[in-house]
Design an enzyme around this catalytic site. Structure first.
Site, PDB file in Angstrom:
ATOM      1  N   GLN A   1      -3.573  -9.197  33.936  1.00 10.53           N
ATOM      2  CA  GLN A   1      -3.074 -10.343  34.693  1.00 10.53           C
ATOM      3  C   GLN A   1      -2.264  -9.851  35.888  1.00 10.53           C
ATOM      4  O   GLN A   1      -1.429  -8.956  35.738  1.00 10.53           O
ATOM      5  CB  GLN A   1      -2.201 -11.249  33.839  1.00 10.53           C
ATOM      6  CG  GLN A   1      -1.730 -12.508  34.568  1.00 10.53           C
ATOM      7  CD  GLN A   1      -0.818 -13.370  33.712  1.00 10.53           C
ATOM      8  OE1 GLN A   1       0.396 -13.324  33.842  1.00 10.53           O
ATOM      9  NE2 GLN A   1      -1.409 -14.163  32.829  1.00 10.53           N
TER      10      GLN A   1
ATOM     11  N   ASP B   1       0.062 -15.308  27.880  1.00 11.97           N
ATOM     12  CA  ASP B   1       0.631 -15.612  29.194  1.00 11.97           C
ATOM     13  C   ASP B   1       2.157 -15.582  29.181  1.00 11.97           C
ATOM     14  O   ASP B   1       2.785 -15.480  30.233  1.00 11.97           O
ATOM     15  CB  ASP B   1       0.124 -16.975  29.673  1.00 11.97           C
ATOM     16  CG  ASP B   1       0.395 -17.210  31.155  1.00 11.97           C
ATOM     17  OD1 ASP B   1       0.177 -16.280  31.945  1.00 11.97           O
ATOM     18  OD2 ASP B   1       0.834 -18.314  31.515  1.00 11.97           O
TER      19      ASP B   1
ATOM     20  N   SER C   1       1.848 -16.728  37.379  1.00 12.97           N
ATOM     21  CA  SER C   1       0.544 -16.087  37.189  1.00 12.97           C
ATOM     22  C   SER C   1      -0.366 -16.425  38.361  1.00 12.97           C
ATOM     23  O   SER C   1      -0.419 -17.577  38.817  1.00 12.97           O
ATOM     24  CB  SER C   1      -0.094 -16.578  35.884  1.00 12.97           C
ATOM     25  OG  SER C   1       0.754 -16.352  34.785  1.00 12.97           O
TER      26      SER C   1
END
Length: 293
Positions: A285, A211, A235
């Site tokens: 993502q 991430d 995100s």
């Protein structure tokens, strides 16, 4: 990363403590976790993703490991407040188990995730080959690039992160990349210390680590560094597939791209290889990426 109530001399240990969830004595399949302090005061998305996966993993039959997850980040979390994790057992079949996990603060979800677990089974076997890139010993680390920069985010990336990150081509922390018009990059990553021999934990830590870099190709393709004034990123959703066992305390290579950005959103994609060249995971993502006009 600064440990809750402690120093930051052991960033990997601090992350492992944050991922050590407490089971609720009165409610089955309910757990609680703490957060690591962040410069912005918001829960790091990779942390809550890893915690949710570990909570789900504690409810599946022994021997089943996660092979995929799909999660939505619904609200920013407060890193000073505990997070509750409520796991719903959707199905336990002969080979697969499916779980839905909600991460909660103040009785509202900050993350909703579905994950699937599978027993080890034989089957067709093939994978993409790892690209040829300079090895991690040939690439500068974040500490090399940012070690002398007096800024909270520089300190976080270079010294307090639990992972050593080494970018190919160079990083875009302080200045844009004029040589990668398609936004492609490779990143070597490795935990800064040993991790217990627990495959569920290593897979959760891969979700944690990725991430930090999944949306970087969007910035690279747009010609923007992390230091862009007024940059806002978050995100939105995360999809991940584990193909093979992984160890995050050995070097891993992320090969990354970005197929699209539009409407204040950008999509990042990654393949993850171990140091022997085996493809261990695939990741996608989408995130909010907003820059001043």
């Amino acid at each position: 990363m600064t440990e809750p109530g402690g120093a930051s001399h052991d960033p990997v240990g601090a992350v492992l403590r944050a991922l050590d969830l407490t089971a609720d004595a009165q409610q089955p399949d309910v757990f609680e976790g703490q957060s690591l302090p962040q410069p912005q005061g918001r829960v790091f998305g990779g942390q809550v993703l890893a915690q949710a996966l570990l909570a789900a993993g504690r409810t599946v039959p022994d021997g089943r490991l996660p092979h995929s997850l799909h999660g939505y980040f619904l609200r920013p979390g407060d890193d000073a407040a505990p997070i509750g994790f409520a796991v719903e057992r959707l199905r336990d079949g002969r080979s697969f188990s499916a779980r839905r996990t909600h991460a909660l603060q103040g009785d509202v979800p900050i993350l909703s995730m579905i994950s699937s677990f599978q027993e080890r089974q034989p089957g067709i076997e093939y994978a993409e080959a790892m690209p040829v890139v300079p090895g991690p010993d040939e690439v500068a680390s974040a500490l090399d690039v940012l070690g002398d920069v007096d800024h909270p985010m520089a300190k976080f990336w270079a010294q307090e992160s639990a992972f050593d990150l080494r970018h190919i081509p160079g990083p875009i922390y302080l200045r844009p990349d004029a040589d990668s018009p398609l936004g492609r990059q490779s990143v070597w990553a490795r935990a800064r210390g040993p991790v217990p021999d627990d495959q569920l934990l290593h897979r959760a830590l891969l979700a944690y680590a990725c991430d930090q870099i999944m949306l970087e190709p969007v910035l690279r393709r747009a010609g923007r560094p992390w230091a862009t004034p007024g940059l806002s990123m978050a995100s939105l959703d995360h999809a991940m597939w584990w193909h093979r066992d992984v160890r995050v305390d050995d070097w891993l290579l992320f090969t990354q791209s970005t197929p699209s950005a539009q409407g204040g959103r950008g999509l990042g994609a990654a393949r993850v290889f171990d140091s022997d060249g085996a493809l261990v995971a695939s990741i996608a993502q989408e995130g909010m990426v907003r820059v001043p006009d």
